[in-house]
Motif scaffolding. Structure first.
Motif, PDB file in Angstrom:
ATOM      1  N   SER A  39      32.280  44.811  13.651  1.00 28.42           N
ATOM      2  CA  SER A  39      32.001  44.164  12.380  1.00 28.42           C
ATOM      3  C   SER A  39      31.533  45.187  11.359  1.00 28.42           C
ATOM      4  CB  SER A  39      30.937  43.083  12.569  1.00 28.42           C
ATOM      5  OG  SER A  39      30.628  42.524  11.331  1.00 28.42           O
ATOM      6  N   CYS A  40      32.403  45.517  10.430  1.00 26.30           N
ATOM      7  CA  CYS A  40      32.010  46.509   9.429  1.00 26.30           C
ATOM      8  C   CYS A  40      31.353  45.865   8.221  1.00 26.30           C
ATOM      9  CB  CYS A  40      33.221  47.330   8.993  1.00 26.30           C
ATOM     10  SG  CYS A  40      34.376  46.417   7.963  1.00 26.30           S
ATOM     11  N   CYS A  41      31.634  44.623   7.947  1.00 25.24           N
ATOM     12  CA  CYS A  41      31.142  44.038   6.700  1.00 25.24           C
ATOM     13  C   CYS A  41      30.384  42.728   6.882  1.00 25.24           C
ATOM     14  CB  CYS A  41      32.313  43.801   5.753  1.00 25.24           C
ATOM     15  SG  CYS A  41      33.282  45.275   5.453  1.00 25.24           S
ATOM     16  N   ALA A  42      30.934  41.791   7.631  1.00 27.51           N
ATOM     17  CA  ALA A  42      30.337  40.452   7.715  1.00 27.51           C
ATOM     18  C   ALA A  42      28.997  40.470   8.434  1.00 27.51           C
ATOM     19  CB  ALA A  42      31.290  39.498   8.407  1.00 27.51           C
ATOM     20  N   LEU A  43      28.892  41.182   9.542  1.00 28.52           N
ATOM     21  CA  LEU A  43      27.634  41.230  10.286  1.00 28.52           C
ATOM     22  C   LEU A  43      26.516  41.906   9.490  1.00 28.52           C
ATOM     23  CD1 LEU A  43      26.162  40.549  12.921  1.00 28.52           C
ATOM     24  CD2 LEU A  43      26.932  42.750  13.818  1.00 28.52           C
ATOM     25  N   LEU A 117      34.819  36.822  27.065  1.00 29.53           N
ATOM     26  CA  LEU A 117      34.911  36.239  25.729  1.00 29.53           C
ATOM     27  C   LEU A 117      34.438  37.228  24.665  1.00 29.53           C
ATOM     28  CD1 LEU A 117      35.481  33.615  24.077  1.00 29.53           C
ATOM     29  CD2 LEU A 117      33.049  33.136  24.326  1.00 29.53           C
ATOM     30  N   LEU A 118      33.317  37.906  24.915  1.00 20.85           N
ATOM     31  CA  LEU A 118      32.801  38.868  23.945  1.00 20.85           C
ATOM     32  C   LEU A 118      33.737  40.050  23.742  1.00 20.85           C
ATOM     33  CD1 LEU A 118      29.021  38.922  24.877  1.00 20.85           C
ATOM     34  CD2 LEU A 118      30.007  38.163  22.721  1.00 20.85           C
ATOM     35  N   VAL A 119      34.277  40.587  24.824  1.00 19.81           N
ATOM     36  CA  VAL A 119      35.202  41.720  24.697  1.00 19.81           C
ATOM     37  C   VAL A 119      36.477  41.272  23.978  1.00 19.81           C
ATOM     38  CG1 VAL A 119      36.667  43.311  25.995  1.00 19.81           C
ATOM     39  CG2 VAL A 119      34.281  43.042  26.624  1.00 19.81           C
ATOM     40  N   GLY A 120      36.985  40.098  24.328  1.00 15.64           N
ATOM     41  CA  GLY A 120      38.167  39.574  23.631  1.00 15.64           C
ATOM     42  C   GLY A 120      37.906  39.344  22.155  1.00 15.64           C
ATOM     43  N   LEU A 121      36.740  38.829  21.835  1.00 19.49           N
ATOM     44  CA  LEU A 121      36.365  38.608  20.440  1.00 19.49           C
ATOM     45  C   LEU A 121      36.242  39.928  19.697  1.00 19.49           C
ATOM     46  CD1 LEU A 121      35.681  36.277  18.537  1.00 19.49           C
ATOM     47  CD2 LEU A 121      33.294  36.510  19.227  1.00 19.49           C
ATOM     48  N   ALA A 122      35.695  40.941  20.359  1.00 13.19           N
ATOM     49  CA  ALA A 122      35.577  42.261  19.736  1.00 13.19           C
ATOM     50  C   ALA A 122      36.951  42.867  19.463  1.00 13.19           C
ATOM     51  CB  ALA A 122      34.753  43.195  20.618  1.00 13.19           C
ATOM     52  N   LEU A 123      37.913  42.591  20.337  1.00 14.93           N
ATOM     53  CA  LEU A 123      39.259  43.131  20.138  1.00 14.93           C
ATOM     54  C   LEU A 123      39.974  42.501  18.940  1.00 14.93           C
ATOM     55  CD1 LEU A 123      40.501  43.391  23.830  1.00 14.93           C
ATOM     56  CD2 LEU A 123      40.129  45.284  22.240  1.00 14.93           C
ATOM     57  N   VAL A 124      39.749  41.218  18.677  1.00 16.99           N
ATOM     58  CA  VAL A 124      40.430  40.550  17.562  1.00 16.99           C
ATOM     59  C   VAL A 124      39.560  40.419  16.317  1.00 16.99           C
ATOM     60  CG1 VAL A 124      41.953  39.263  19.095  1.00 16.99           C
ATOM     61  CG2 VAL A 124      39.825  38.224  18.334  1.00 16.99           C
ATOM     62  N   PRO A 127      40.864  42.874  12.899  1.00 21.09           N
ATOM     63  CA  PRO A 127      42.104  42.529  12.207  1.00 21.09           C
ATOM     64  C   PRO A 127      42.260  41.051  11.838  1.00 21.09           C
ATOM     65  CG  PRO A 127      42.550  42.981  14.521  1.00 21.09           C
ATOM     66  CD  PRO A 127      41.102  43.261  14.287  1.00 21.09           C
ATOM     67  N   HIS A 128      41.570  40.138  12.530  1.00 18.48           N
ATOM     68  CA  HIS A 128      41.844  38.719  12.302  1.00 18.48           C
ATOM     69  C   HIS A 128      40.643  37.913  11.808  1.00 18.48           C
ATOM     70  CE1 HIS A 128      45.728  39.327  14.135  1.00 18.48           C
ATOM     71  NE2 HIS A 128      45.152  39.857  15.195  1.00 18.48           N
ATOM     72  N   LEU A 132      38.832  36.684   7.406  1.00 18.65           N
ATOM     73  CA  LEU A 132      38.584  35.267   7.119  1.00 18.65           C
ATOM     74  C   LEU A 132      37.131  35.027   6.728  1.00 18.65           C
ATOM     75  CD1 LEU A 132      40.581  33.640  10.051  1.00 18.65           C
ATOM     76  CD2 LEU A 132      41.232  33.717   7.640  1.00 18.65           C
ATOM     77  N   LEU A 133      36.213  35.670   7.433  1.00 19.94           N
ATOM     78  CA  LEU A 133      34.790  35.506   7.110  1.00 19.94           C
ATOM     79  C   LEU A 133      34.464  36.074   5.726  1.00 19.94           C
ATOM     80  CD1 LEU A 133      33.062  36.345  10.505  1.00 19.94           C
ATOM     81  CD2 LEU A 133      33.209  34.131   9.384  1.00 19.94           C
TER      82      LEU A 133
END
Length: 139
Positions: A39-43, A117-124, A127-128, A132-133
């Protein structure tokens, strides 16, 4: 005359469950770090809104540099842990007949699932999800 005592064999703890739980925790920890690094911006915007200081945001920039290692470590730890869990289950079923679930196995499965779930979420995330956020924050 010699007297021999017969002792019942002691059951050894299931070492695969212990190592699987440890690997699941490690994979979950790596997944949380990778998600924070993704997370470069939203977090950071959310953390500033909650009152985080520059020190916290500086830590996030350090995590950004470690993101590939965190993702790789998380994926590797989770793959090994899932493999050990499946193998130990198959071995237990083959040796002991009807499979019974140890009480600690569900915790390991929950930890493995959340780490995956966390690793999968970190992967997407980058780019995705983050675009949106950011659009939702602007609009």
């Amino acid at each position: 005359m010699t007297v021999r005592t017969v002792t019942e064999p002691t059951e050894e703890p299931d070492r695969s469950t212990v190592s699987t739980g440890w690997l699941a925790g490690l994979g979950t920890l790596f997944g949380m770090g990778a998600l924070a690094a993704s997370s470069c911006c939203a977090l950071p915007v959310a953390l500033v809104g909650l009152g985080a200081t520059g020190t916290v945001l500086g830590g996030l920039s350090l995590l950004t540099n470690l993101r590939p290692f965190l993702l790789g470590g998380g994926v590797l730890a989770l793959l090994v842990a899932w493999g050990l869990l499946v193998r130990s289950r198959a071995t237990a079923c083959a040796l002991h007949g009807p499979c019974t679930e140890p009480s600690s196995r569900w915790r390991t499965v929950v930890l493995l699932g959340s780490g995956t779930l966390l690793v999968g979420l970190a992967l997407v995330w980058g780019p995705h999800i983050e675009p949106l956020l950011l659009r939702a924050m602007r609009g």
